[in-house]
Design an enzyme around this catalytic site. Structure first.
Site, mmCIF file in Angstrom:
data_model
loop_
_atom_site.group_PDB
_atom_site.id
_atom_site.type_symbol
_atom_site.label_atom_id
_atom_site.label_comp_id
_atom_site.label_asym_id
_atom_site.label_seq_id
_atom_site.Cartn_x
_atom_site.Cartn_y
_atom_site.Cartn_z
ATOM 1 N N LYS A 150 69.972 9.421 -17.721
ATOM 2 C CA LYS A 150 69.096 8.249 -17.604
ATOM 3 C C LYS A 150 67.870 8.378 -18.508
ATOM 4 O O LYS A 150 67.047 9.272 -18.323
ATOM 5 C CB LYS A 150 68.604 8.066 -16.174
ATOM 6 C CG LYS A 150 67.890 6.724 -16.007
ATOM 7 C CD LYS A 150 66.988 6.664 -14.793
ATOM 8 C CE LYS A 150 65.575 7.075 -15.081
ATOM 9 N NZ LYS A 150 64.819 6.156 -15.944
ATOM 10 N N GLU B 242 61.588 20.633 -17.082
ATOM 11 C CA GLU B 242 60.673 20.738 -18.228
ATOM 12 C C GLU B 242 59.548 19.760 -17.958
ATOM 13 O O GLU B 242 59.746 18.556 -18.034
ATOM 14 C CB GLU B 242 61.386 20.344 -19.531
ATOM 15 C CG GLU B 242 62.606 21.176 -19.863
ATOM 16 C CD GLU B 242 62.268 22.442 -20.639
ATOM 17 O OE1 GLU B 242 61.083 22.757 -20.808
ATOM 18 O OE2 GLU B 242 63.227 23.113 -21.066
ATOM 19 N N CYS C 249 54.574 17.122 -24.723
ATOM 20 C CA CYS C 249 54.312 18.018 -23.590
ATOM 21 C C CYS C 249 53.674 19.315 -24.051
ATOM 22 O O CYS C 249 52.853 19.902 -23.358
ATOM 23 C CB CYS C 249 55.604 18.302 -22.845
ATOM 24 S SG CYS C 249 56.922 18.795 -23.944
ATOM 25 N N GLU D 13 46.655 16.922 -18.067
ATOM 26 C CA GLU D 13 47.386 16.438 -19.242
ATOM 27 C C GLU D 13 47.058 14.964 -19.472
ATOM 28 O O GLU D 13 47.293 14.132 -18.608
ATOM 29 C CB GLU D 13 48.887 16.601 -18.998
ATOM 30 C CG GLU D 13 49.721 16.248 -20.205
ATOM 31 C CD GLU D 13 51.210 16.382 -19.930
ATOM 32 O OE1 GLU D 13 51.666 15.887 -18.880
ATOM 33 O OE2 GLU D 13 51.912 16.973 -20.757
HETATM 34 P P1 NAP Z 1 57.899 10.760 -15.588
HETATM 35 O O1 NAP Z 1 57.150 9.600 -15.092
HETATM 36 O O2 NAP Z 1 57.998 11.966 -14.736
HETATM 37 O O3 NAP Z 1 59.349 10.245 -15.939
HETATM 38 C C1 NAP Z 1 60.358 11.061 -16.475
HETATM 39 C C2 NAP Z 1 61.704 10.478 -16.120
HETATM 40 O O4 NAP Z 1 61.895 10.543 -14.712
HETATM 41 C C3 NAP Z 1 61.838 9.016 -16.483
HETATM 42 O O5 NAP Z 1 63.162 8.770 -16.880
HETATM 43 C C4 NAP Z 1 61.522 8.352 -15.164
HETATM 44 O O6 NAP Z 1 62.026 7.066 -15.070
HETATM 45 C C5 NAP Z 1 62.197 9.273 -14.209
HETATM 46 N N1 NAP Z 1 61.720 9.173 -12.838
HETATM 47 C C6 NAP Z 1 60.612 8.556 -12.357
HETATM 48 N N2 NAP Z 1 60.526 8.701 -11.014
HETATM 49 C C7 NAP Z 1 61.599 9.431 -10.636
HETATM 50 C C8 NAP Z 1 62.067 9.924 -9.374
HETATM 51 N N3 NAP Z 1 61.401 9.720 -8.253
HETATM 52 N N4 NAP Z 1 63.211 10.651 -9.362
HETATM 53 C C9 NAP Z 1 63.884 10.901 -10.494
HETATM 54 N N5 NAP Z 1 63.497 10.452 -11.692
HETATM 55 C C10 NAP Z 1 62.362 9.734 -11.778
HETATM 56 O O7 NAP Z 1 57.337 11.270 -16.965
HETATM 57 P P2 NAP Z 1 56.987 10.354 -18.189
HETATM 58 O O8 NAP Z 1 55.702 9.708 -17.888
HETATM 59 O O9 NAP Z 1 58.138 9.497 -18.559
HETATM 60 O O10 NAP Z 1 56.876 11.440 -19.348
HETATM 61 C C11 NAP Z 1 55.714 12.125 -19.609
HETATM 62 C C12 NAP Z 1 55.745 13.504 -18.994
HETATM 63 O O11 NAP Z 1 56.864 14.250 -19.446
HETATM 64 C C13 NAP Z 1 54.558 14.322 -19.400
HETATM 65 O O12 NAP Z 1 54.002 14.952 -18.280
HETATM 66 C C14 NAP Z 1 55.132 15.361 -20.336
HETATM 67 O O13 NAP Z 1 54.419 16.535 -20.399
HETATM 68 C C15 NAP Z 1 56.482 15.550 -19.803
HETATM 69 N N6 NAP Z 1 57.370 16.104 -20.827
HETATM 70 C C16 NAP Z 1 57.757 17.414 -20.731
HETATM 71 C C17 NAP Z 1 58.568 17.977 -21.688
HETATM 72 C C18 NAP Z 1 58.989 19.392 -21.599
HETATM 73 O O14 NAP Z 1 59.942 19.760 -22.250
HETATM 74 N N7 NAP Z 1 58.342 20.237 -20.830
HETATM 75 C C19 NAP Z 1 59.018 17.198 -22.752
HETATM 76 C C20 NAP Z 1 58.597 15.879 -22.838
HETATM 77 C C21 NAP Z 1 57.784 15.337 -21.853
HETATM 78 P P3 NAP Z 1 61.148 5.798 -15.563
HETATM 79 O O15 NAP Z 1 60.257 6.255 -16.658
HETATM 80 O O16 NAP Z 1 62.187 4.877 -16.033
HETATM 81 O O17 NAP Z 1 60.371 5.362 -14.384
#
Ligand code: NAP
Ligand code: MG
Length: 489
Positions: free
Chosen positions: A194, A268, A302, A399
């Site tokens: 997804k 991650e 990230c 962050e």
């Molecule tokens: P996010 O809000 O946690 O969303 C990540 C993914 O999870 C999206 O596909 C999101 O769907 C989905 N999601 C949301 N709620 C969920 C739930 N309750 N259960 C399962 N999945 C759910 O993060 P983001 O705002 O998209 O991305 C930014 C974050 O990603 C930052 O904190 C960044 O540091 C982190 N990141 C980490 C890495 C790494 O390798 N460590 C790499 C890249 C990014 P929707 O967005 O469609 O709601």
């Protein structure tokens, strides 16, 4: 050269980008996208679609199907049915399919790059030269392992885990899909992936590519939606492994939801990397590293170097050079090849960054932005510094995920190690110095999964990537990335 990028708002035919020089020629975006389940595009159970926008223009690009629990179940069933035959194929045969995906991705690289930039907001230079080639490289790299698992893990009898549920964020949409899908397939697993709500299009283009590649039906299923769709994947009883990249908050939630099940998990999560500049560092090179560390991909990274630690004796000169260099950065149209900083991915993220501006000012830090202009429409932020910050500031601890750098100074190596580590995250760090011994000393003492020395934000499929502490656990990339998809005795 001007890049004309007017979009025809004709919902009856596939969208055609105005033929701008080179890149935008062969891009077609459909008015609506369905779910990719069992090798074909199918309508969502709810019949609901959500819009996706270009963050640089605020124009609607397309409509995306919203998958609910029934769709998730359908996708998991397809992946389960495909698992038997796929896992029994010889590694060599699996490898051939993965190589084919890699080659097709290279062939269609321009289309992927344009769409990634249109929907995600990142500069075309980055999607063209970094994201898409790296995504293809991940498929090439893991294709090579498919028939060598026995050698990679001698006497361990490597076996695939089964059906992998994979959930990815919006900052590197195609690259994160590649990080997830390529090793899973090489190991003989099947996949339900997804993408994030604001960036589904390149994953759906990948679905088209996978269909065209002849990969057996059901091996890869790509379903779109928002958080609820992700939660439905996490909670589906017939999933064997969850691979999640995203925020620490959702990562913690996922960990709770699967506690007590035998699902395997890799997370991650977020980061707040220390980028450390010593007085013996090559200063101009270090300044480039600071710029790249925090302004690459608008800071939606990230592992971004979002905390700068500069040794006191060189602080004035480094900060002056940094400010001078920031004046040369072009913020604006992501489709323009000269753009350095593109659009913030969504309005939500823009507001979050602006909220941190208030927080930082209230905490007493000095706020500084370059004098560039930004477009009136779309979501843009000027490159930003917070000076005179302290360890307890929220802008130092949390962050921000934007082009915002918090700067601190330090005197001794002990002091900087302590400050760098005194944070909930532990994903990455950077060290700039002329002394090899200092590099070795720091790499062992910094609690970060990745430590770059005299460089920053360098990625390669062969090297493992992942965090400590609240940045998650498990590694992606390299051999470690394979083991996350294998049952090893
Ligand atoms: P996010 O809000 O946690 O969303 C990540 C993914 O999870 C999206 O596909 C999101 O769907 C989905 N999601 C949301 N709620 C969920 C739930 N309750 N259960 C399962 N999945 C759910 O993060 P983001 O705002 O998209 O991305 C930014 C974050 O990603 C930052 O904190 C960044 O540091 C982190 N990141 C980490 C890495 C790494 O390798 N460590 C790499 C890249 C990014 P929707 O967005 O469609 O709601
Ligand atoms: Mg989100």
């Amino acid at each position: 050269m001007s890049t004309k990028k007017e979009i025809k708002l004709d919902f009856n035919s596939a969208w055609e980008l105005d033929p701008a020089p080179e890149d935008t020629k062969h891009v077609s975006i459909k008015k609506q996208y369905d779910l990719f389940i069992n090798g074909e595009f199918v309508k969502p159970n709810s019949k609901k679609y959500f819009a996706t926008y270009n963050p640089a223009t605020e124009e609607k690009i397309s409509e995306i199907a919203e998958a609910d629990e029934k769709d998730v179940d359908k996708a998991v069933k397809a992946a389960r049915a495909a698992f038997g035959p796929w896992s029994k194929l010889s590694g060599k045969e699996r490898g051939k399919y993965i190589y084919r995906i890699a080659r097709l991705m290279q062939e269609r690289a321009r289309e992927f790059a344009v769409i990634e930039t249109m929907e995600g907001g990142k500069p075309i230079r980055e999607s063209r030269d970094i994201d898409i080639p790296l995504a293809a490289n991940h498929f090439f790299y893991y294709a090579g392992w498919a028939d060598k698992l026995e050698y990679a893990f001698p006497n361990k009898n490597p076996k695939p885990l089964g059906v992998a549920g994979q959930i990815i964020p919006w900052n590197f949409p195609l690259l994160m899909a590649a990080w997830k899908i390529a090793p899973a397939l090489a190991c003989g697993n099947t996949v339900v992936l997804k993408p994030a709500e604001t960036t589904s299009l390149t994953a759906l283009k990948l679905a088209e590519l996978i269909r065209d590649s002849g990969l057996p039906k059901g091996v890869v299923n790509i379903i779109t939606g928002a958080g609820k769709t992700g939660a439905a994947i996490v909670n589906h009883p017939d999933i064997n492994k969850i691979a999640f990249t995203g925020s620490t908050d959702i990562g913690k939630l996922i960990q709770k939801s699967i506690a007590g099940t035998d699902k395997k998990l890799t997370l991650e999560l977020g980061g707040k990397a220390a980028n450390i500049i010593f007085e013996d560092a090559p200063i101009d090179q270090a300044v480039e590293g600071i710029i790249n560390g925090i302004f690459f991909n608008q800071g939606h990274v990230c592992c971004a170097g979002s905390r700068l630690f500069v040794q006191e004796s060189i602080a004035d000169i480094v900060i002056q050079k940094l400010k001078d260099r920031m004046e040369t950065l072009k913020v604006g149209d992501p489709m323009d090849k000269n753009t350095d900083i593109g659009a913030i991915n969504s309005k939500e993220q823009l507001l979050k960054i602006q909220e941190y501006f208030k927080i930082g000012k209230n905490e007493g830090a000095d706020f500084y932005q370059s004098s560039c202009s930004i477009p009136k429409k779309g979501y843009f932020i000027k490159p930003t510094l917070f000076l005179n910050t302290s360890q307890s500031h929220r802008i130092v601890q949390e962050e921000i995920f934007g082009p915002v750098l918090a700067i601190q100074t330090f005197r001794t190596i002990e002091e900087v190690i302590e400050k760098a580590n005194n944070i909930p995250y532990g994903l990455s760090a950077g060290v700039w110095t002329d002394k090899g011994s200092k590099i070795f000393n720091l790499t062992t003492k910094l609690r970060a999964g990745i430590v770059w020395a005299n460089t920053f934000n360098k990625f390669d499929p062969t090297s493992p990537f992942g965090g400590y502490k609240e940045s998650g656990f498990g590694r992606e990339g390299g051999l470690h990335g394979l083991s996350a998809y294998l049952d090893l005795k």
